[in-house]
Scaffold this active site. Structure first.
Site, PDB file in Angstrom:
ATOM      1  N   TRP A 103       0.835  -1.208   0.000  1.00  0.00           N
ATOM      2  CA  TRP A 103       0.000   0.000   0.000  1.00  0.00           C
ATOM      3  C   TRP A 103       0.863   1.249   0.000  1.00  0.00           C
ATOM      4  O   TRP A 103       0.541   2.241  -0.655  1.00  0.00           O
ATOM      5  CB  TRP A 103      -0.967   0.001   1.181  1.00  0.00           C
ATOM      6  CG  TRP A 103      -2.056  -1.034   1.041  1.00  0.00           C
ATOM      7  CD1 TRP A 103      -2.274  -2.096   1.857  1.00  0.00           C
ATOM      8  CD2 TRP A 103      -3.074  -1.099   0.013  1.00  0.00           C
ATOM      9  NE1 TRP A 103      -3.356  -2.822   1.401  1.00  0.00           N
ATOM     10  CE2 TRP A 103      -3.856  -2.241   0.285  1.00  0.00           C
ATOM     11  CE3 TRP A 103      -3.375  -0.316  -1.106  1.00  0.00           C
ATOM     12  CZ2 TRP A 103      -4.936  -2.617  -0.526  1.00  0.00           C
ATOM     13  CZ3 TRP A 103      -4.445  -0.688  -1.910  1.00  0.00           C
ATOM     14  CH2 TRP A 103      -5.209  -1.824  -1.614  1.00  0.00           C
ATOM     15  N   ASP A 171      -1.167   6.611   6.452  1.00  0.00           N
ATOM     16  CA  ASP A 171      -2.272   5.758   6.045  1.00  0.00           C
ATOM     17  C   ASP A 171      -2.512   4.817   7.227  1.00  0.00           C
ATOM     18  O   ASP A 171      -1.668   3.982   7.544  1.00  0.00           O
ATOM     19  CB  ASP A 171      -1.849   4.973   4.793  1.00  0.00           C
ATOM     20  CG  ASP A 171      -2.896   3.969   4.325  1.00  0.00           C
ATOM     21  OD1 ASP A 171      -3.919   3.799   5.012  1.00  0.00           O
ATOM     22  OD2 ASP A 171      -2.671   3.346   3.263  1.00  0.00           O
ATOM     23  N   LYS A 195     -11.864  -1.623   7.048  1.00  0.00           N
ATOM     24  CA  LYS A 195     -11.041  -2.591   7.770  1.00  0.00           C
ATOM     25  C   LYS A 195     -11.460  -2.622   9.241  1.00  0.00           C
ATOM     26  O   LYS A 195     -11.910  -3.628   9.738  1.00  0.00           O
ATOM     27  CB  LYS A 195      -9.550  -2.238   7.667  1.00  0.00           C
ATOM     28  CG  LYS A 195      -9.054  -1.942   6.252  1.00  0.00           C
ATOM     29  CD  LYS A 195      -8.882  -3.178   5.404  1.00  0.00           C
ATOM     30  CE  LYS A 195      -8.715  -2.918   3.921  1.00  0.00           C
ATOM     31  NZ  LYS A 195      -7.557  -2.134   3.525  1.00  0.00           N
TER      32      LYS A 195
HETATM   33  C1  LIG Z   1      -7.124  -1.564   2.219  1.00  0.00           C
HETATM   34  C2  LIG Z   1      -6.056  -0.563   2.293  1.00  0.00           C
HETATM   35  C3  LIG Z   1      -5.967   0.490   1.380  1.00  0.00           C
HETATM   36  C4  LIG Z   1      -6.933   0.651   0.227  1.00  0.00           C
HETATM   37  O1  LIG Z   1      -8.151   1.071   0.692  1.00  0.00           O
HETATM   38  P1  LIG Z   1      -9.346   1.425  -0.330  1.00  0.00           P
HETATM   39  O2  LIG Z   1     -10.338   2.043   0.597  1.00  0.00           O
HETATM   40  O3  LIG Z   1      -9.785   0.127  -0.928  1.00  0.00           O
HETATM   41  O4  LIG Z   1      -8.837   2.347  -1.340  1.00  0.00           O
HETATM   42  C5  LIG Z   1      -4.953   1.415   1.540  1.00  0.00           C
HETATM   43  N1  LIG Z   1      -4.071   1.303   2.526  1.00  0.00           N
HETATM   44  C6  LIG Z   1      -4.116   0.290   3.425  1.00  0.00           C
HETATM   45  C7  LIG Z   1      -3.090   0.234   4.519  1.00  0.00           C
HETATM   46  C8  LIG Z   1      -5.106  -0.672   3.335  1.00  0.00           C
HETATM   47  O5  LIG Z   1      -5.155  -1.671   4.216  1.00  0.00           O
END
Ligand SMILES: *Cc1c(COP(=O)(O)O)cnc(C)c1O
Length: 359
Positions: A103, A171, A195
């Site tokens: 990511w 993030d 998540k």
């Molecule tokens: C799942 C995830 C993403 C992507 O998220 P979306 O909402 O599908 O764009 C980005 N960063 C991390 C750390 C993730 O676990």
């Protein structure tokens, strides 16, 4: 209601009381004669839900609402990979990124379109199986970007990097609210809700108000932090159902005892599974060997004998465990045990791991 042990990485398990409350809200909200799916985003019923979710979010993260603002946006965490650099970078402006996983790589790829991206550290040399310990930060960089939990590889930061005067942004998609963390160290964080915080469709952005003030103004409206902040995330129709469910999840987190309770439970769950893996290293190959870097949200492992993978997965499904297959880019298995994942599910997996190893 039949429930499996849902190890899916995202969208992922939600607390049962949240699902029950949300199912009522889908029929009617606040005796209004309208469903949450039908109310106006400018009406008083939704307004209360929206503002309460925002207040709860800041409270759960222990952030002062005089200093921090929270936004509810669309586009997923993936849109933030671009939106963040669009709002803070320009050709010639530097940002530091720590490349700790797949990511992070995607965030880096998009940031490169807008400014100079300096990779301060990377663990790519070993398939991102650890968190870099040393990093080379650029003096005067616009920000330093990290990924607090690497969902795919199963690593997490245990202590945040010291970035001095440079704003730290992250993030936090897969570990927001998972443990006690000094969120005031960040100038901005973002998370796709699906998540640990709610359903897919809403993205949380929490940022210092003074940092938002510094964002680029000359952008298409929907990509401008300033415009979303000025309009309390109501510039356009926000993802109302997502915000509603995030509010219910936050209420649940508070009722459970907040981040401290989440952390205690998450550590207990993760320890059970890691201990079972470590006790049978002849059968299992934990992907993250630096124990300190092991994620308490996503536990990744392989079988020493890859030819038994199908058998392992089938046995898990037989025992009511779903979603254990690893990400397609790394293979093996991944047990995602977010806040809402019950302790007994990790006990069931632990028991199965031991049994499979002996059999
Ligand atoms: C799942 C995830 C993403 C992507 O998220 P979306 O909402 O599908 O764009 C980005 N960063 C991390 C750390 C993730 O676990």
């Amino acid at each position: 209601m039949k429930r499996v042990y849902n190890f899916n990485p995202g969208p992922a398990i939600l607390p049962v009381p949240v699902l029950e409350e949300a199912s009522k809200g889908v029929l009617e909200i606040n005796n209004s004669g309208m469903s949450i799916l039908e109310v106006s985003h400018r009406g008083k019923d939704y307004e209360a839900i929206h503002n309460e979710a925002k207040e709860r979010l800041l409270r759960v993260l222990r952030l002062d609402s005089n200093i921090y603002d929270a936004l509810f946006l669309g586009g997923g965490a993936s849109l933030q990979f671009a939106m963040l650099p669009m709002n803070y970078l320009k050709p010639g402006i530097n940002a530091d990124y720590i490349n700790s996983g797949s990511w992070a790589q995607k965030a880096i790829k998009d940031a490169k379109r807008y400014g100079n991206v300096h990779i301060s550290a990377t663990s790519e040399d070993s398939n991102f199986s650890y968190i870099p310990r040393t990093y080379d930060l650029t003096p005067g960089a616009r920000y330093v970007h990290i990924t607090t939990n690497n969902t795919i590889e199963g690593t997490e930061w245990t202590s945040l990097p010291d970035t001095g005067d440079t704003p730290l942004v992250a993030d936090v998609s897969s570990d927001i609210m998972a443990k006690v963390l000094d969120y005031s160290r960040f100038s901005l964080i973002y998370a796709g809700a699906q998540k640990n915080a709610g359903p897919a469709g809403v993205t949380l952005v929490v940022a210092r108000k003074d940092f938002l003030e510094e964002a680029e103004a000359d952008l298409p409206s929907m990509l401008s932090y300033k415009i979303h902040a000025k309009n309390n995330s109501l510039y356009n129709t926000p993802p109302v159902f997502g915000v509603y469910v995030v509010g219910l999840v936050l209420k649940w987190v508070e009722e459970q005892g907040g981040l401290k309770a989440m952390e205690a439970n998450n550590r207990k769950k993760a320890d059970l599974i890691y201990s079972a893996l470590d006790a049978h290293l002849d059968v299992y190959d934990p992907a993250v060997t630096v124990k300190e870097d092991r994620s308490i949200m996503n536990i990744t492992f392989r079988l020493r004998d890859a030819s038994r993978e199908k058998e392992f997965l089938a046995g898990a499904v037989e025992r009511g465990m779903e979603g254990l297959k690893g990400h397609r880019s790394v293979g093996g298995f991944r047990a995602s045990i977010y806040n809402a994942f019950p302790l007994e599910g990790t006990e069931a997996l632990t028991e199965y791991l031991v049994q499979f190893a002996k059999g």
